[in-house]
Write a protein that holds these residues in place. Structure first.
Motif, mmCIF file in Angstrom:
data_model
loop_
_atom_site.group_PDB
_atom_site.id
_atom_site.type_symbol
_atom_site.label_atom_id
_atom_site.label_comp_id
_atom_site.label_asym_id
_atom_site.label_seq_id
_atom_site.Cartn_x
_atom_site.Cartn_y
_atom_site.Cartn_z
ATOM 1 N N LEU A 1 0.814 -1.217 0.000
ATOM 2 C CA LEU A 1 0.000 0.000 0.000
ATOM 3 C C LEU A 1 0.845 1.263 0.000
ATOM 4 N N LEU B 1 0.339 4.139 -2.807
ATOM 5 C CA LEU B 1 -0.458 5.284 -2.356
ATOM 6 C C LEU B 1 0.388 6.453 -1.856
ATOM 7 N N MET C 1 -0.876 2.446 6.831
ATOM 8 C CA MET C 1 -1.102 1.677 5.598
ATOM 9 C C MET C 1 -0.691 0.221 5.778
ATOM 10 N N LYS D 1 -1.784 -1.855 -9.521
ATOM 11 C CA LYS D 1 -1.519 -0.443 -9.215
ATOM 12 C C LYS D 1 -0.016 -0.158 -9.209
#
Length: 191
Positions: free
Chosen positions: A143, A147, A160, A179
């Motif tokens: 993450l 992010l 996170m 992602k």
């Protein structure tokens, strides 16, 4: 299996990066002790992106520059780190410096997805959430990487990692992997 397939596909890239680093006279790989599952230490591999005596230079830098010391204490990183070589900057921006971590995944020390591998000193930053970090294998991506990466505060990174451990699933891992490709191609948050 994923790490084997991806490392086979990336083999030509491994060779090119290794040749360029070796041409500077530096060792190709850098390994550092990180904390893994159940707080077990392991050697985490990366392509060398810093000068060979980086640890010594870090100590000198922290002793002579109060602003850098504060940045290090806050983020455990230095944004414009003078120890990073010119080719190392490219490797970090493109995340190619982390390709040798496929070996860590194959060995079973890491996973493709999980919390970012940390050093022992960083574990205290997790406070009462340290048990969550050490309840799963660290990952090549996670993450934090998708992010915001280096644009995220350390306390947000801990949040996170904790969220990832609580929500861990195959679907969540697949979303993070997809992602990751987009983030790496955009070089978002990489320093």
């Amino acid at each position: 299996m994923g790490a084997l397939v991806l490392s086979a596909v990336a083999l030509p890239l491994f060779l090119i990066v290794a040749i360029v680093i070796r041409s500077t006279g530096s060792p190709v790989l850098f390994s550092h002790t990180r904390i893994g599952l159940d707080r077990k230490p392991f050697r985490c591999y990366k392509f060398r992106s810093m000068v060979p005596d980086a640890e010594k230079r870090l100590q000198e830098l922290l002793e002579t520059c109060p602003a850098t010391l504060q940045e290090w204490r806050t983020n455990h990183k230095i944004k414009n780190d003078p120890r990073v070589t010119p080719f190392g900057r490219f490797l970090r921006k493109s995340s190619l410096d982390e390709l040798p971590q496929f070996w860590n995944v194959i060995k079973g020390d890491m996973s493709l997805v999980g919390p970012r591998p940390i050093v022992t000193d960083e574990l205290e930053r997790y406070g009462n959430k340290a048990h969550m970090y050490s309840s799963t294998k660290p990952g090549m991506t996670g993450l934090w990487q998708v992010l915001g990466r280096s644009n995220v505060t350390y306390s947000r990174r801990v949040s996170m990692d904790t969220l990832y451990v609580r929500q861990q699933s195959i679907g969540f891992d697949l979303w993070i992997l997809v992602k990751t490709v987009a983030v790496v191609l955009r070089r978002a948050g990489a320093h």
